[in-house]
Design a protein around this motif. Structure first.
Motif, PDB file in Angstrom:
ATOM      1  N   LEU A  85     -10.765  -4.845   7.113  1.00  0.00           N
ATOM      2  CA  LEU A  85      -9.414  -4.528   6.632  1.00  0.00           C
ATOM      3  C   LEU A  85      -8.504  -3.992   7.729  1.00  0.00           C
ATOM      4  CD1 LEU A  85      -9.959  -3.041   3.083  1.00  0.00           C
ATOM      5  CD2 LEU A  85      -9.157  -5.305   3.723  1.00  0.00           C
ATOM      6  N   SER A  86      -9.082  -3.346   8.736  1.00  0.00           N
ATOM      7  CA  SER A  86      -8.234  -2.833   9.814  1.00  0.00           C
ATOM      8  C   SER A  86      -7.553  -3.969  10.572  1.00  0.00           C
ATOM      9  CB  SER A  86      -9.048  -1.966  10.771  1.00  0.00           C
ATOM     10  OG  SER A  86     -10.039  -2.740  11.416  1.00  0.00           O
ATOM     11  N   LEU A  87      -8.145  -5.153  10.540  1.00  0.00           N
ATOM     12  CA  LEU A  87      -7.497  -6.303  11.181  1.00  0.00           C
ATOM     13  C   LEU A  87      -6.175  -6.648  10.511  1.00  0.00           C
ATOM     14  CD1 LEU A  87     -10.544  -8.677  11.730  1.00  0.00           C
ATOM     15  CD2 LEU A  87      -9.306  -7.360  13.455  1.00  0.00           C
ATOM     16  N   SER A  88      -6.074  -6.378   9.231  1.00  0.00           N
ATOM     17  CA  SER A  88      -4.842  -6.661   8.511  1.00  0.00           C
ATOM     18  C   SER A  88      -3.671  -5.848   9.072  1.00  0.00           C
ATOM     19  CB  SER A  88      -5.022  -6.369   7.026  1.00  0.00           C
ATOM     20  OG  SER A  88      -3.801  -6.486   6.347  1.00  0.00           O
ATOM     21  N   TYR A  89      -3.913  -4.592   9.389  1.00  0.00           N
ATOM     22  CA  TYR A  89      -2.855  -3.755   9.956  1.00  0.00           C
ATOM     23  C   TYR A  89      -2.379  -4.308  11.292  1.00  0.00           C
ATOM     24  CZ  TYR A  89      -4.323  -0.453   6.407  1.00  0.00           C
ATOM     25  OH  TYR A  89      -4.636   0.126   5.222  1.00  0.00           O
ATOM     26  N   VAL A  90      -3.325  -4.780  12.079  1.00  0.00           N
ATOM     27  CA  VAL A  90      -2.979  -5.343  13.382  1.00  0.00           C
ATOM     28  C   VAL A  90      -2.179  -6.632  13.210  1.00  0.00           C
ATOM     29  CG1 VAL A  90      -3.909  -6.297  15.519  1.00  0.00           C
ATOM     30  CG2 VAL A  90      -5.010  -4.329  14.449  1.00  0.00           C
ATOM     31  N   LEU A  91      -2.632  -7.510  12.319  1.00  0.00           N
ATOM     32  CA  LEU A  91      -1.947  -8.789  12.120  1.00  0.00           C
ATOM     33  C   LEU A  91      -0.533  -8.604  11.577  1.00  0.00           C
ATOM     34  CD1 LEU A  91      -4.833 -11.008  10.693  1.00  0.00           C
ATOM     35  CD2 LEU A  91      -3.854 -11.032  12.996  1.00  0.00           C
ATOM     36  N   VAL A  92      -0.350  -7.685  10.642  1.00  0.00           N
ATOM     37  CA  VAL A  92       0.991  -7.441  10.092  1.00  0.00           C
ATOM     38  C   VAL A  92       1.896  -6.849  11.166  1.00  0.00           C
ATOM     39  CG1 VAL A  92       2.307  -6.093   8.410  1.00  0.00           C
ATOM     40  CG2 VAL A  92       0.215  -7.262   7.705  1.00  0.00           C
ATOM     41  N   TRP A  93       1.363  -5.913  11.937  1.00  0.00           N
ATOM     42  CA  TRP A  93       2.163  -5.302  13.000  1.00  0.00           C
ATOM     43  C   TRP A  93       2.559  -6.351  14.039  1.00  0.00           C
ATOM     44  CZ3 TRP A  93       0.515  -3.642  18.176  1.00  0.00           C
ATOM     45  CH2 TRP A  93       1.496  -2.898  18.836  1.00  0.00           C
ATOM     46  N   PRO A 131      13.332  -7.252  12.328  1.00  0.00           N
ATOM     47  CA  PRO A 131      13.961  -6.507  13.431  1.00  0.00           C
ATOM     48  C   PRO A 131      13.060  -5.384  13.940  1.00  0.00           C
ATOM     49  CG  PRO A 131      14.855  -5.760  11.357  1.00  0.00           C
ATOM     50  CD  PRO A 131      13.874  -6.860  11.036  1.00  0.00           C
ATOM     51  N   GLU A 132      11.837  -5.711  14.282  1.00  0.00           N
ATOM     52  CA  GLU A 132      10.887  -4.713  14.763  1.00  0.00           C
ATOM     53  C   GLU A 132      10.808  -4.781  16.284  1.00  0.00           C
ATOM     54  OE1 GLU A 132       9.078  -2.655  12.717  1.00  0.00           O
ATOM     55  OE2 GLU A 132       9.931  -3.488  10.901  1.00  0.00           O
ATOM     56  N   TYR A 133      10.561  -3.637  16.896  1.00  0.00           N
ATOM     57  CA  TYR A 133      10.443  -3.560  18.341  1.00  0.00           C
ATOM     58  C   TYR A 133       9.136  -2.877  18.703  1.00  0.00           C
ATOM     59  CZ  TYR A 133      15.341  -4.659  17.989  1.00  0.00           C
ATOM     60  OH  TYR A 133      16.511  -5.273  17.683  1.00  0.00           O
ATOM     61  N   PHE A 134       8.609  -3.242  19.861  1.00  0.00           N
ATOM     62  CA  PHE A 134       7.354  -2.651  20.313  1.00  0.00           C
ATOM     63  C   PHE A 134       7.543  -1.166  20.572  1.00  0.00           C
ATOM     64  CE2 PHE A 134       4.420  -1.267  23.577  1.00  0.00           C
ATOM     65  CZ  PHE A 134       3.210  -1.666  23.036  1.00  0.00           C
ATOM     66  N   SER A 135       6.554  -0.401  20.159  1.00  0.00           N
ATOM     67  CA  SER A 135       6.546   1.029  20.398  1.00  0.00           C
ATOM     68  C   SER A 135       5.118   1.436  20.749  1.00  0.00           C
ATOM     69  CB  SER A 135       7.022   1.759  19.135  1.00  0.00           C
ATOM     70  OG  SER A 135       6.438   3.024  19.013  1.00  0.00           O
ATOM     71  N   TRP A 136       4.987   2.232  21.796  1.00  0.00           N
ATOM     72  CA  TRP A 136       3.647   2.688  22.170  1.00  0.00           C
ATOM     73  C   TRP A 136       3.047   3.578  21.092  1.00  0.00           C
ATOM     74  CZ3 TRP A 136       0.635   0.412  25.341  1.00  0.00           C
ATOM     75  CH2 TRP A 136       1.157  -0.312  26.402  1.00  0.00           C
ATOM     76  N   LEU A 137       3.891   4.332  20.398  1.00  0.00           N
ATOM     77  CA  LEU A 137       3.396   5.192  19.325  1.00  0.00           C
ATOM     78  C   LEU A 137       2.804   4.348  18.196  1.00  0.00           C
ATOM     79  CD1 LEU A 137       3.105   8.091  18.373  1.00  0.00           C
ATOM     80  CD2 LEU A 137       5.359   7.921  17.349  1.00  0.00           C
ATOM     81  N   ALA A 138       3.485   3.271  17.834  1.00  0.00           N
ATOM     82  CA  ALA A 138       2.955   2.366  16.807  1.00  0.00           C
ATOM     83  C   ALA A 138       1.675   1.703  17.292  1.00  0.00           C
ATOM     84  CB  ALA A 138       3.997   1.312  16.442  1.00  0.00           C
ATOM     85  N   CYS A 139       1.625   1.337  18.553  1.00  0.00           N
ATOM     86  CA  CYS A 139       0.427   0.721  19.133  1.00  0.00           C
ATOM     87  C   CYS A 139      -0.752   1.690  19.054  1.00  0.00           C
ATOM     88  CB  CYS A 139       0.714   0.320  20.578  1.00  0.00           C
ATOM     89  SG  CYS A 139      -0.663  -0.534  21.366  1.00  0.00           S
ATOM     90  N   ILE A 140      -0.529   2.935  19.400  1.00  0.00           N
ATOM     91  CA  ILE A 140      -1.575   3.945  19.314  1.00  0.00           C
ATOM     92  C   ILE A 140      -2.017   4.147  17.865  1.00  0.00           C
ATOM     93  CG2 ILE A 140      -2.042   6.418  19.644  1.00  0.00           C
ATOM     94  CD1 ILE A 140      -0.218   6.213  22.172  1.00  0.00           C
ATOM     95  N   GLY A 141      -1.054   4.115  16.951  1.00  0.00           N
ATOM     96  CA  GLY A 141      -1.378   4.263  15.528  1.00  0.00           C
ATOM     97  C   GLY A 141      -2.248   3.111  15.021  1.00  0.00           C
ATOM     98  N   VAL A 142      -1.923   1.896  15.421  1.00  0.00           N
ATOM     99  CA  VAL A 142      -2.717   0.733  15.015  1.00  0.00           C
ATOM    100  C   VAL A 142      -4.116   0.822  15.614  1.00  0.00           C
ATOM    101  CG1 VAL A 142      -2.933  -1.765  15.286  1.00  0.00           C
ATOM    102  CG2 VAL A 142      -0.765  -0.782  14.571  1.00  0.00           C
ATOM    103  N   LEU A 143      -4.206   1.222  16.878  1.00  0.00           N
ATOM    104  CA  LEU A 143      -5.518   1.379  17.506  1.00  0.00           C
ATOM    105  C   LEU A 143      -6.333   2.476  16.822  1.00  0.00           C
ATOM    106  CD1 LEU A 143      -4.593   1.019  21.286  1.00  0.00           C
ATOM    107  CD2 LEU A 143      -5.848  -0.606  19.856  1.00  0.00           C
ATOM    108  N   ALA A 144      -5.671   3.550  16.416  1.00  0.00           N
ATOM    109  CA  ALA A 144      -6.377   4.632  15.711  1.00  0.00           C
ATOM    110  C   ALA A 144      -6.922   4.145  14.370  1.00  0.00           C
ATOM    111  CB  ALA A 144      -5.438   5.817  15.502  1.00  0.00           C
ATOM    112  N   ILE A 145      -6.162   3.318  13.673  1.00  0.00           N
ATOM    113  CA  ILE A 145      -6.630   2.763  12.405  1.00  0.00           C
ATOM    114  C   ILE A 145      -7.854   1.878  12.639  1.00  0.00           C
ATOM    115  CG2 ILE A 145      -6.051   1.099  10.596  1.00  0.00           C
ATOM    116  CD1 ILE A 145      -3.184   2.253  10.713  1.00  0.00           C
ATOM    117  N   MET A 146      -7.817   1.105  13.712  1.00  0.00           N
ATOM    118  CA  MET A 146      -8.944   0.228  14.009  1.00  0.00           C
ATOM    119  C   MET A 146     -10.206   1.006  14.356  1.00  0.00           C
ATOM    120  SD  MET A 146      -7.265  -2.937  16.050  1.00  0.00           S
ATOM    121  CE  MET A 146      -8.880  -3.657  16.312  1.00  0.00           C
ATOM    122  N   VAL A 147     -10.018   2.103  15.087  1.00  0.00           N
ATOM    123  CA  VAL A 147     -11.179   2.921  15.477  1.00  0.00           C
ATOM    124  C   VAL A 147     -11.756   3.564  14.231  1.00  0.00           C
ATOM    125  CG1 VAL A 147     -11.894   4.977  16.759  1.00  0.00           C
ATOM    126  CG2 VAL A 147     -10.415   3.296  17.824  1.00  0.00           C
TER     127      VAL A 147
END
Length: 111
Positions: free
Chosen positions: A77-85, A95-111
């Motif tokens: 299920l954590s893959l779903s968060y990555v794919l949607v992001w 209208p989404e833009y890359f953010s390191w904070l969002a990237c860290i959040g997605v990685l935290a969900i995956m971990v």
């Protein structure tokens, strides 16, 4: 077969999330009396397609849960968060833009 069903379910639910978000962003509010008349037909079709993907995802998830241990299935299920992001970053309709904070959040969900 269980891993394939889980992966298919994740892909379908991710597509459903992206389709429903885009479809609902172009439809009038639910409390609008003119809801059925003002919505663009393409948005309504996309909304129905997204809901259909949810249904197919549920069927695939059923097969995955029958063949995989619960802990292994839910790890997918954590893959779903990555794919949607990623979809919200790549697809031009969001209208989404890359953010390191969002990237860290997605990685935290995956971990």
């Amino acid at each position: 077969m269980g891993y394939l069903a889980a992966l298919l379910s994740v892909i379908l639910v991710s597509g459903a999330q992206l389709a429903i978000k885009y479809a609902l962003s172009g439809l009038p509010p639910l409390w609008s009396i003119r809801l059925l008349w003002d919505g663009a037909p393409g948005r309504w079709l996309l909304l129905m397609g997204g809901l259909g993907c949810y249904l197919l995802s549920l069927i695939a998830w059923h097969f995955a849960l029958r063949r995989l241990a619960l802990g292994k299935a839910y790890a997918f299920l954590s893959l779903s968060y990555v794919l949607v992001w990623l979809g919200s970053l790549i697809l031009p309709c969001y209208p989404e833009y890359f953010s390191w904070l969002a990237c860290i959040g997605v990685l935290a969900i995956m971990v």
